[in-house]
Motif scaffolding. Structure first.
Motif, mmCIF file in Angstrom:
data_model
loop_
_atom_site.group_PDB
_atom_site.id
_atom_site.type_symbol
_atom_site.label_atom_id
_atom_site.label_comp_id
_atom_site.label_asym_id
_atom_site.label_seq_id
_atom_site.Cartn_x
_atom_site.Cartn_y
_atom_site.Cartn_z
ATOM 1 N N PHE A 51 0.836 -1.200 0.000
ATOM 2 C CA PHE A 51 0.000 0.000 0.000
ATOM 3 C C PHE A 51 0.869 1.249 0.000
ATOM 4 N N THR A 52 0.348 2.319 -0.593
ATOM 5 C CA THR A 52 1.050 3.601 -0.580
ATOM 6 C C THR A 52 0.054 4.724 -0.861
ATOM 7 N N GLY A 53 0.497 5.941 -0.589
ATOM 8 C CA GLY A 53 -0.289 7.116 -0.952
ATOM 9 C C GLY A 53 -1.190 7.667 0.124
ATOM 10 N N GLY A 54 -1.397 6.914 1.203
ATOM 11 C CA GLY A 54 -2.290 7.375 2.265
ATOM 12 C C GLY A 54 -1.529 7.833 3.492
ATOM 13 N N LYS A 55 -2.279 8.277 4.498
ATOM 14 C CA LYS A 55 -1.662 8.762 5.731
ATOM 15 C C LYS A 55 -1.724 7.740 6.856
ATOM 16 N N THR A 56 -2.590 6.752 6.721
ATOM 17 C CA THR A 56 -2.717 5.730 7.758
ATOM 18 C C THR A 56 -1.409 4.947 7.855
ATOM 19 N N ARG A 57 -0.889 4.837 9.073
ATOM 20 C CA ARG A 57 0.356 4.091 9.276
ATOM 21 C C ARG A 57 0.067 2.599 9.336
ATOM 22 N N ASN A 58 0.970 1.814 8.786
ATOM 23 C CA ASN A 58 0.872 0.344 8.804
ATOM 24 C C ASN A 58 -0.482 -0.165 8.316
ATOM 25 N N PRO A 59 -0.885 0.216 7.115
ATOM 26 C CA PRO A 59 -2.169 -0.242 6.582
ATOM 27 C C PRO A 59 -2.174 -1.755 6.382
ATOM 28 N N TYR A 61 -4.638 -5.128 4.658
ATOM 29 C CA TYR A 61 -5.677 -5.454 3.682
ATOM 30 C C TYR A 61 -7.038 -5.604 4.351
ATOM 31 N N ASN A 62 -7.072 -6.350 5.445
ATOM 32 C CA ASN A 62 -8.344 -6.586 6.134
ATOM 33 C C ASN A 62 -8.630 -5.565 7.226
ATOM 34 N N GLY A 63 -7.727 -4.625 7.420
ATOM 35 C CA GLY A 63 -7.916 -3.601 8.445
ATOM 36 C C GLY A 63 -8.063 -2.237 7.813
ATOM 37 N N ASP A 64 -7.375 -1.275 8.371
ATOM 38 C CA ASP A 64 -7.496 0.109 7.915
ATOM 39 C C ASP A 64 -6.440 0.414 6.849
ATOM 40 N N HIS A 65 -6.904 0.638 5.627
ATOM 41 C CA HIS A 65 -5.995 1.113 4.577
ATOM 42 C C HIS A 65 -6.619 2.313 3.856
ATOM 43 N N ARG A 66 -7.487 3.044 4.577
ATOM 44 C CA ARG A 66 -8.131 4.236 3.998
ATOM 45 C C ARG A 66 -7.096 5.203 3.441
ATOM 46 N N GLY A 67 -7.384 5.718 2.270
ATOM 47 C CA GLY A 67 -6.505 6.706 1.650
ATOM 48 C C GLY A 67 -5.337 6.113 0.890
ATOM 49 N N HIS A 68 -5.100 4.820 1.072
ATOM 50 C CA HIS A 68 -3.983 4.162 0.387
ATOM 51 C C HIS A 68 -4.444 3.524 -0.920
ATOM 52 N N TYR A 69 -3.507 3.392 -1.831
ATOM 53 C CA TYR A 69 -3.704 2.644 -3.070
ATOM 54 C C TYR A 69 -3.125 1.246 -2.867
ATOM 55 N N GLU A 70 -3.779 0.226 -3.415
ATOM 56 C CA GLU A 70 -3.115 -1.064 -3.566
ATOM 57 C C GLU A 70 -2.071 -0.824 -4.637
ATOM 58 N N ALA A 71 -0.831 -1.189 -4.354
ATOM 59 C CA ALA A 71 0.259 -0.874 -5.282
ATOM 60 C C ALA A 71 1.309 -1.972 -5.267
ATOM 61 N N VAL A 72 2.235 -1.856 -6.199
ATOM 62 C CA VAL A 72 3.379 -2.758 -6.228
ATOM 63 C C VAL A 72 4.661 -1.945 -6.302
ATOM 64 N N LYS A 73 5.675 -2.429 -5.592
ATOM 65 C CA LYS A 73 7.015 -1.855 -5.709
ATOM 66 C C LYS A 73 7.792 -2.793 -6.623
ATOM 67 N N ILE A 74 8.262 -2.242 -7.724
ATOM 68 C CA ILE A 74 8.941 -3.022 -8.756
ATOM 69 C C ILE A 74 10.433 -2.700 -8.704
ATOM 70 N N THR A 75 11.249 -3.729 -8.559
ATOM 71 C CA THR A 75 12.697 -3.576 -8.628
ATOM 72 C C THR A 75 13.137 -4.128 -9.975
ATOM 73 N N TYR A 76 13.887 -3.327 -10.714
ATOM 74 C CA TYR A 76 14.256 -3.738 -12.068
ATOM 75 C C TYR A 76 15.698 -3.364 -12.388
ATOM 76 N N ASP A 77 16.252 -4.056 -13.366
ATOM 77 C CA ASP A 77 17.620 -3.816 -13.816
ATOM 78 C C ASP A 77 17.571 -2.833 -14.982
ATOM 79 N N PRO A 78 18.034 -1.593 -14.784
ATOM 80 C CA PRO A 78 17.962 -0.587 -15.844
ATOM 81 C C PRO A 78 18.851 -0.906 -17.045
ATOM 82 N N ASN A 79 19.728 -1.893 -16.911
ATOM 83 C CA ASN A 79 20.535 -2.324 -18.057
ATOM 84 C C ASN A 79 19.743 -3.241 -18.984
#
Length: 195
Positions: A51-59, A61-79
């Motif tokens: 999750f990201t984008g919201g103000k709620t700390r430690n969001p 899935y089944n609890g409080d994630h108000r204001g957050h987006y479901e998101a993915v952090k992608i790690t990639y090789d720029p080469n």
């Protein structure tokens, strides 16, 4: 003196052999689907759901994630794959015109968004968004480009969400089909849609 030279040589070897990696955070509805779509892309090393984008700390899935987006952090090789290519892949895996969510998932946490960590990323993201808008002049691209905020990976007893498409492939495929994701992507993007 020998110890100092040995340590210096080891650090040079370590830094010269390190794998180069960049990260980006993207929201495109269900993070199960985003994870699956990006793990198939050459040059992507890791995709983490959270999750990201919201103000709620430690969001959660089944609890409080108000204001957050479901998101993915992608790690990639720029080469292997650059940031623009990551975004080109992103666009054909979302519905950029839906201001209520993505596919069958509606609500703020399912909205699409690109989170940028630098001005250079913002410029590239804006250019790709303009290219999509030019391709569809009669529709409005609603996907925002936002400054990166803290990313909270899925953890604890909700870790089953990570790699869900691998852990429960039948349930995942049923969900994806019933949600209409691939059907809508093909409707928008044709053969460019990846699934």
């Amino acid at each position: 003196m020998k110890t100092v030279l040995s340590a210096l040589l080891l650090s040079v070897l370590f830094f010269s052999t390190r794998v180069s990696a960049d990260e980006t955070i993207l929201a495109g509805g269900c993070f199960w689907c985003m994870e699956s779509d990006f793990e198939k892309l050459d040059g992507v090393n890791d995709v983490v759901s959270g999750f990201t984008g919201g103000k709620t700390r430690n969001p959660t899935y089944n609890g409080d994630h108000r204001g957050h987006y479901e998101a993915v952090k992608i790690t990639y090789d720029p080469n292997v794959v650059n940031y623009q290519q990551i975004l080109d892949h992103y666009w054909v895996n979302v519905d950029p015109f839906d201001d209520r969510g993505q596919f069958c998932d509606k609500g703020q946490s399912y909205l699409s968004a690109i989170f940028v960590a630098s001005e250079q990323e913002r410029v590239i993201a804006e250019q790709t968004k303009e290219a999509v808008q030019a391709q569809f002049p009669k529709q409005t691209v609603v996907t925002p480009i936002l400054a990166s905020t803290r990313f909270y990976p899925i953890k604890g007893n909700e870790i089953a969400h990570q790699d869900f498409y691998k852990k429960s492939p039948v349930r995942y495929k049923l969900y994806r089909w019933n949600c209409g994701r691939d059907q809508r992507l093909e409707e928008i993007w044709g053969d460019k849609a990846s699934h």
